[in-house]
Design an enzyme around this catalytic site. Structure first.
Site, PDB file in Angstrom:
ATOM      1  N   HIS A 182       0.853  -1.193   0.000  1.00  0.00           N
ATOM      2  CA  HIS A 182       0.000   0.000   0.000  1.00  0.00           C
ATOM      3  C   HIS A 182       0.884   1.237   0.000  1.00  0.00           C
ATOM      4  CE1 HIS A 182      -4.208  -1.468   0.550  1.00  0.00           C
ATOM      5  NE2 HIS A 182      -3.528  -2.592   0.706  1.00  0.00           N
ATOM      6  N   CYS A 185      -7.856   0.731   3.770  1.00  0.00           N
ATOM      7  CA  CYS A 185      -8.140  -0.373   4.682  1.00  0.00           C
ATOM      8  C   CYS A 185      -9.052   0.167   5.770  1.00  0.00           C
ATOM      9  CB  CYS A 185      -6.849  -0.925   5.286  1.00  0.00           C
ATOM     10  SG  CYS A 185      -7.161  -2.193   6.564  1.00  0.00           S
TER      11      CYS A 185
HETATM   12 ZN    ZN Z   1      -4.381  -4.521   0.593  1.00  0.00          ZN
END
Ligand code: ZN
Length: 333
Positions: free
Chosen positions: A214, A245
Protein backbone atom coordinates in the site's frame (compact mmCIF):
# COMPACT_ATOMS: atom_id res chain seq x y z
CA UNK A 1 16.94 -14.33 -9.49
CA UNK A 2 18.40 -11.36 -11.34
CA UNK A 3 21.45 -13.03 -12.79
CA UNK A 4 20.43 -12.74 -16.45
CA UNK A 5 21.19 -9.61 -18.45
CA UNK A 6 17.63 -9.61 -19.78
CA UNK A 7 15.25 -8.51 -17.05
CA UNK A 8 12.60 -11.12 -16.40
CA UNK A 9 8.89 -10.59 -17.09
CA UNK A 10 6.88 -9.46 -14.09
CA UNK A 11 3.22 -10.13 -13.37
CA UNK A 12 1.15 -7.22 -12.12
CA UNK A 13 -2.03 -8.57 -10.59
CA UNK A 14 -4.92 -6.10 -10.58
CA UNK A 15 -6.58 -5.98 -7.16
CA UNK A 16 -8.57 -2.77 -7.56
CA UNK A 17 -11.81 -4.68 -8.03
CA UNK A 18 -11.37 -6.21 -4.56
CA UNK A 19 -8.94 -4.30 -2.37
CA UNK A 20 -9.86 -1.01 -4.03
CA UNK A 21 -13.61 -1.24 -4.29
CA UNK A 22 -14.14 -2.81 -0.87
CA UNK A 23 -12.66 0.23 0.82
CA UNK A 24 -14.58 3.03 -0.84
CA UNK A 25 -18.17 4.17 -0.41
CA UNK A 26 -19.26 3.86 -4.03
CA UNK A 27 -20.72 0.49 -4.98
CA UNK A 28 -19.62 -0.07 -8.56
CA UNK A 29 -22.34 -1.69 -10.65
CA UNK A 30 -21.70 -5.24 -11.82
CA UNK A 31 -21.77 -4.20 -15.48
CA UNK A 32 -19.03 -1.64 -14.79
CA UNK A 33 -16.91 -4.31 -13.13
CA UNK A 34 -17.30 -6.52 -16.19
CA UNK A 35 -16.34 -3.57 -18.42
CA UNK A 36 -13.29 -2.96 -16.22
CA UNK A 37 -12.17 -6.59 -16.40
CA UNK A 38 -12.69 -6.75 -20.16
CA UNK A 39 -10.72 -3.55 -20.74
CA UNK A 40 -7.94 -4.66 -18.38
CA UNK A 41 -7.75 -7.97 -20.21
CA UNK A 42 -7.67 -6.17 -23.56
CA UNK A 43 -4.82 -4.01 -22.23
CA UNK A 44 -2.86 -7.18 -21.47
CA UNK A 45 -3.55 -7.82 -17.78
CA UNK A 46 -3.62 -11.56 -17.17
CA UNK A 47 -4.20 -11.80 -13.41
CA UNK A 48 -7.12 -10.05 -11.76
CA UNK A 49 -8.53 -10.43 -8.28
CA UNK A 50 -12.18 -10.04 -9.20
CA UNK A 51 -13.79 -9.91 -5.76
CA UNK A 52 -14.17 -11.70 -2.47
CA UNK A 53 -16.58 -14.30 -1.16
CA UNK A 54 -17.55 -12.62 2.08
CA UNK A 55 -21.10 -12.29 3.43
CA UNK A 56 -22.90 -9.53 1.50
CA UNK A 57 -24.04 -7.94 4.76
CA UNK A 58 -20.40 -7.20 5.57
CA UNK A 59 -19.35 -6.02 2.12
CA UNK A 60 -22.21 -5.15 -0.25
CA UNK A 61 -19.57 -4.04 -2.79
CA UNK A 62 -18.60 -7.70 -3.23
CA UNK A 63 -22.09 -9.24 -3.35
CA UNK A 64 -21.80 -9.93 -7.09
CA UNK A 65 -18.46 -11.77 -6.93
CA UNK A 66 -19.86 -15.07 -8.28
CA UNK A 67 -21.21 -13.34 -11.36
CA UNK A 68 -18.06 -11.28 -11.91
CA UNK A 69 -15.93 -14.41 -11.53
CA UNK A 70 -18.06 -16.32 -14.03
CA UNK A 71 -17.56 -13.57 -16.58
CA UNK A 72 -13.84 -13.27 -15.93
CA UNK A 73 -13.52 -17.02 -16.53
CA UNK A 74 -14.69 -16.52 -20.12
CA UNK A 75 -11.71 -14.30 -21.05
CA UNK A 76 -8.89 -16.28 -22.66
CA UNK A 77 -5.67 -16.53 -20.71
CA UNK A 78 -7.00 -14.58 -17.73
CA UNK A 79 -6.29 -15.93 -14.25
CA UNK A 80 -9.21 -14.92 -12.08
CA UNK A 81 -8.55 -14.92 -8.36
CA UNK A 82 -10.80 -14.22 -5.40
CA UNK A 83 -10.22 -13.44 -1.75
CA UNK A 84 -11.76 -15.86 0.70
CA UNK A 85 -12.03 -15.29 4.47
CA UNK A 86 -12.88 -18.87 5.42
CA UNK A 87 -13.97 -22.35 4.32
CA UNK A 88 -17.38 -21.14 3.21
CA UNK A 89 -15.69 -18.63 0.89
CA UNK A 90 -13.42 -21.39 -0.40
CA UNK A 91 -16.44 -23.51 -1.25
CA UNK A 92 -17.83 -20.62 -3.31
CA UNK A 93 -14.48 -20.12 -5.05
CA UNK A 94 -14.28 -23.83 -5.89
CA UNK A 95 -17.89 -23.80 -7.08
CA UNK A 96 -17.10 -20.78 -9.29
CA UNK A 97 -13.91 -22.42 -10.58
CA UNK A 98 -11.66 -19.54 -9.61
CA UNK A 99 -8.10 -20.09 -10.81
CA UNK A 100 -6.82 -19.00 -7.42
CA UNK A 101 -8.23 -18.24 -3.99
CA UNK A 102 -6.35 -16.12 -1.50
CA UNK A 103 -6.78 -16.65 2.22
CA UNK A 104 -5.48 -13.59 4.08
CA UNK A 105 -3.80 -13.98 7.44
CA UNK A 106 -2.87 -11.00 9.58
CA UNK A 107 0.41 -11.48 11.37
CA UNK A 108 -0.80 -8.78 13.76
CA UNK A 109 -3.02 -10.50 16.30
CA UNK A 110 -4.96 -7.29 16.96
CA UNK A 111 -5.62 -6.71 13.23
CA UNK A 112 -6.51 -10.37 12.76
CA UNK A 113 -9.16 -10.22 15.48
CA UNK A 114 -10.56 -6.91 14.19
CA UNK A 115 -10.53 -7.84 10.51
CA UNK A 116 -11.06 -11.61 10.43
CA UNK A 117 -12.42 -12.24 13.95
CA UNK A 118 -9.86 -14.99 14.35
CA UNK A 119 -6.37 -15.32 15.76
CA UNK A 120 -3.64 -15.93 13.16
CA UNK A 121 -3.30 -19.54 14.28
CA UNK A 122 -7.03 -20.08 13.84
CA UNK A 123 -6.59 -18.88 10.26
CA UNK A 124 -3.84 -21.49 9.81
CA UNK A 125 -6.32 -24.13 10.99
CA UNK A 126 -8.83 -22.79 8.45
CA UNK A 127 -6.17 -23.13 5.73
CA UNK A 128 -5.88 -26.85 6.53
CA UNK A 129 -9.67 -27.24 6.22
CA UNK A 130 -9.66 -25.36 2.92
CA UNK A 131 -6.87 -27.54 1.53
CA UNK A 132 -8.77 -30.69 2.54
CA UNK A 133 -11.94 -29.36 0.91
CA UNK A 134 -10.11 -28.41 -2.29
CA UNK A 135 -8.43 -31.81 -2.56
CA UNK A 136 -11.62 -33.73 -1.76
CA UNK A 137 -13.49 -31.81 -4.47
CA UNK A 138 -10.90 -32.50 -7.14
CA UNK A 139 -10.80 -28.75 -7.84
CA UNK A 140 -7.88 -27.15 -9.69
CA UNK A 141 -8.24 -23.88 -7.77
CA UNK A 142 -4.86 -22.88 -6.34
CA UNK A 143 -4.63 -21.70 -2.73
CA UNK A 144 -2.53 -18.70 -1.77
CA UNK A 145 -1.85 -17.75 1.82
CA UNK A 146 -1.29 -14.01 2.09
CA UNK A 147 0.48 -12.87 5.25
CA UNK A 148 -0.67 -9.30 5.89
CA UNK A 149 0.37 -6.52 8.28
CA UNK A 150 3.80 -8.03 7.69
CA UNK A 151 5.62 -4.78 8.49
CA UNK A 152 3.54 -3.47 11.35
CA UNK A 153 -0.01 -2.58 12.19
CA UNK A 154 -2.02 0.49 13.12
CA UNK A 155 -3.74 -1.39 15.95
CA UNK A 156 -0.87 -3.42 17.40
CA UNK A 157 2.17 -1.43 16.34
CA UNK A 158 5.18 -3.70 15.91
CA UNK A 159 4.81 -7.04 14.15
CA UNK A 160 7.92 -9.14 14.62
CA UNK A 161 9.51 -10.58 11.45
CA UNK A 162 9.96 -13.89 13.27
CA UNK A 163 6.20 -14.10 13.80
CA UNK A 164 5.54 -13.26 10.14
CA UNK A 165 7.87 -16.04 9.02
CA UNK A 166 6.48 -18.52 11.56
CA UNK A 167 2.97 -17.95 10.23
CA UNK A 168 4.14 -18.17 6.62
CA UNK A 169 5.71 -21.56 7.35
CA UNK A 170 2.54 -22.64 9.16
CA UNK A 171 0.42 -21.73 6.11
CA UNK A 172 2.71 -23.77 3.87
CA UNK A 173 2.58 -26.70 6.28
CA UNK A 174 -1.22 -26.43 6.38
CA UNK A 175 -1.43 -26.81 2.62
CA UNK A 176 -1.11 -23.42 0.92
CA UNK A 177 0.16 -23.90 -2.65
CA UNK A 178 1.87 -20.53 -2.49
CA UNK A 179 2.41 -17.66 -0.05
CA UNK A 180 2.84 -13.91 -0.33
CA UNK A 181 3.55 -10.92 1.90
CA UNK A 182 1.41 -7.82 2.26
CA UNK A 183 2.15 -4.43 3.77
CA UNK A 184 -1.52 -3.86 4.54
CA UNK A 185 -1.12 -0.45 6.19
CA UNK A 186 1.87 1.04 4.38
CA UNK A 187 4.49 0.69 7.11
CA UNK A 188 7.18 -0.90 4.94
CA UNK A 189 10.32 0.75 3.61
CA UNK A 190 12.81 -0.64 1.09
CA UNK A 191 15.34 -1.73 3.68
CA UNK A 192 12.70 -3.58 5.68
CA UNK A 193 11.40 -5.17 2.45
CA UNK A 194 14.87 -6.42 1.57
CA UNK A 195 15.33 -7.95 5.02
CA UNK A 196 11.94 -9.66 5.28
CA UNK A 197 11.51 -10.74 1.64
CA UNK A 198 15.00 -12.21 1.59
CA UNK A 199 14.06 -14.42 4.53
CA UNK A 200 10.67 -15.24 3.04
CA UNK A 201 12.28 -16.33 -0.21
CA UNK A 202 14.72 -18.51 1.68
CA UNK A 203 11.87 -20.06 3.65
CA UNK A 204 9.31 -20.60 0.87
CA UNK A 205 11.49 -20.89 -2.25
CA UNK A 206 9.42 -21.30 -5.40
CA UNK A 207 6.25 -21.21 -3.34
CA UNK A 208 6.85 -17.55 -2.47
CA UNK A 209 4.78 -15.78 -5.09
CA UNK A 210 4.76 -12.05 -4.52
CA UNK A 211 4.25 -8.78 -2.71
CA UNK A 212 1.32 -6.51 -1.98
CA UNK A 213 2.15 -2.93 -1.02
CA UNK A 214 0.00 0.00 0.00
CA UNK A 215 1.18 3.49 -0.84
CA UNK A 216 0.11 5.08 2.43
CA UNK A 217 3.45 6.80 2.92
CA UNK A 218 4.49 7.05 -0.71
CA UNK A 219 6.90 4.10 -0.68
CA UNK A 220 4.94 1.42 -2.54
CA UNK A 221 6.99 1.70 -5.74
CA UNK A 222 10.27 1.88 -3.83
CA UNK A 223 9.24 -1.24 -1.93
CA UNK A 224 8.39 -3.09 -5.16
CA UNK A 225 11.75 -2.05 -6.57
CA UNK A 226 13.50 -3.50 -3.53
CA UNK A 227 11.63 -6.79 -3.90
CA UNK A 228 12.32 -6.94 -7.66
CA UNK A 229 16.01 -6.69 -6.80
CA UNK A 230 15.65 -9.90 -4.78
CA UNK A 231 14.04 -11.71 -7.71
CA UNK A 232 10.34 -11.36 -6.79
CA UNK A 233 8.29 -11.41 -9.98
CA UNK A 234 4.65 -10.81 -9.04
CA UNK A 235 3.04 -7.78 -7.42
CA UNK A 236 -0.46 -6.60 -6.64
CA UNK A 237 -1.63 -3.16 -7.70
CA UNK A 238 -4.83 -1.18 -7.88
CA UNK A 239 -5.79 0.97 -10.87
CA UNK A 240 -5.67 4.67 -9.91
CA UNK A 241 -4.42 3.46 -6.51
CA UNK A 242 -7.97 3.22 -5.22
CA UNK A 243 -8.71 1.72 -1.84
CA UNK A 244 -7.32 1.70 1.64
CA UNK A 245 -8.14 -0.37 4.68
CA UNK A 246 -11.11 -0.01 7.03
CA UNK A 247 -8.80 -0.66 9.99
CA UNK A 248 -5.98 1.60 8.82
CA UNK A 249 -7.00 5.24 9.23
CA UNK A 250 -5.63 7.47 6.49
CA UNK A 251 -4.43 4.53 4.45
CA UNK A 252 -4.33 5.06 0.73
CA UNK A 253 -4.76 2.25 -1.74
CA UNK A 254 -2.32 -0.14 -3.27
CA UNK A 255 0.47 0.89 -5.56
CA UNK A 256 -1.26 2.44 -8.58
CA UNK A 257 -1.24 -0.17 -11.35
CA UNK A 258 -0.36 2.32 -14.07
CA UNK A 259 2.58 3.77 -12.13
CA UNK A 260 3.88 0.32 -11.21
CA UNK A 261 3.67 -0.89 -14.82
CA UNK A 262 5.44 2.26 -15.94
CA UNK A 263 8.28 1.73 -13.47
CA UNK A 264 8.69 -1.93 -14.45
CA UNK A 265 8.47 -1.37 -18.20
CA UNK A 266 10.86 1.60 -17.98
CA UNK A 267 13.22 -0.83 -16.24
CA UNK A 268 12.65 -3.14 -19.23
CA UNK A 269 10.73 -5.77 -17.32
CA UNK A 270 7.99 -6.97 -19.64
CA UNK A 271 4.57 -6.85 -17.98
CA UNK A 272 2.61 -7.58 -21.16
CA UNK A 273 0.50 -4.51 -20.43
CA UNK A 274 -0.27 -1.74 -22.92
CA UNK A 275 0.20 1.43 -20.90
CA UNK A 276 -1.75 3.86 -23.12
CA UNK A 277 -4.69 1.46 -22.98
CA UNK A 278 -4.31 1.17 -19.21
CA UNK A 279 -4.24 4.96 -18.85
CA UNK A 280 -7.44 5.23 -20.89
CA UNK A 281 -9.06 2.66 -18.59
CA UNK A 282 -7.86 4.63 -15.58
CA UNK A 283 -9.69 7.69 -16.84
CA UNK A 284 -12.78 5.57 -17.39
CA UNK A 285 -12.59 4.30 -13.82
CA UNK A 286 -12.21 7.83 -12.45
CA UNK A 287 -15.38 8.77 -14.33
CA UNK A 288 -17.18 5.77 -12.81
CA UNK A 289 -16.20 6.79 -9.28
CA UNK A 290 -17.18 10.46 -8.95
CA UNK A 291 -16.17 11.95 -5.62
CA UNK A 292 -13.80 9.13 -4.73
CA UNK A 293 -10.15 9.88 -4.05
CA UNK A 294 -7.79 8.45 -6.64
CA UNK A 295 -4.03 8.36 -6.66
CA UNK A 296 -1.08 7.91 -8.96
CA UNK A 297 1.28 10.17 -10.85
CA UNK A 298 1.66 8.95 -14.42
CA UNK A 299 -1.77 10.14 -15.55
CA UNK A 300 -0.95 13.78 -14.80
CA UNK A 301 1.64 14.22 -17.54
CA UNK A 302 1.37 10.98 -19.49
CA UNK A 303 4.17 8.84 -20.80
CA UNK A 304 7.51 10.49 -21.51
CA UNK A 305 8.40 10.84 -25.18
CA UNK A 306 11.41 8.62 -24.59
CA UNK A 307 9.36 5.75 -23.19
CA UNK A 308 9.90 2.41 -24.89
CA UNK A 309 7.82 -0.56 -23.88
CA UNK A 310 9.98 -3.42 -22.65
CA UNK A 311 8.32 -6.00 -24.89
CA UNK A 312 9.05 -3.89 -27.95
CA UNK A 313 12.75 -4.02 -27.27
CA UNK A 314 15.11 -1.45 -25.85
CA UNK A 315 15.93 0.10 -29.19
CA UNK A 316 12.35 0.80 -30.19
CA UNK A 317 11.27 4.16 -28.93
CA UNK A 318 7.61 4.99 -28.94
CA UNK A 319 7.23 7.65 -31.57
CA UNK A 320 6.45 11.13 -30.45
CA UNK A 321 3.20 11.10 -32.37
CA UNK A 322 1.94 7.91 -30.76
CA UNK A 323 2.91 9.00 -27.30
CA UNK A 324 1.15 12.33 -27.80
CA UNK A 325 -1.92 10.69 -29.30
CA UNK A 326 -2.33 8.54 -26.23
CA UNK A 327 -1.66 11.24 -23.68
CA UNK A 328 -4.47 10.92 -21.19
CA UNK A 329 -6.53 13.99 -20.62
CA UNK A 330 -9.61 14.85 -18.69
CA UNK A 331 -11.67 14.35 -21.84
CA UNK A 332 -10.44 10.81 -22.49
CA UNK A 333 -13.11 8.22 -21.95
ZN1 ZN B 1 -4.38 -4.52 0.59
Amino acid sequence: MTTSTTPAPIIVREVGLRDGLQSIATVLATERKLDWIEAAHAAGQREIEVGSFVPARHLPQMADTARVLAHARTLPGLKASVLIPNLRGAQAAIEGQAHLMLLPLSASHAHSLANLRRTPDEVVTEMARIRAERDASGSATLIEGGVGTAFGCTLQGEVRPGEVLRLMQALLDAGADQVSLADTVGYADPQAVMRLFEQALRLAGDRFCGGHFHDTRGLALANVHAAVGLGVRRFDASLAGIGGCPHAPGASGNAATEDLVFMLEAGVHDTGIDLPALLALRQQLVDWLPGETTHGSLWRAGLPRTFARASQGLATAVSQGRAQAHQPGRSTT
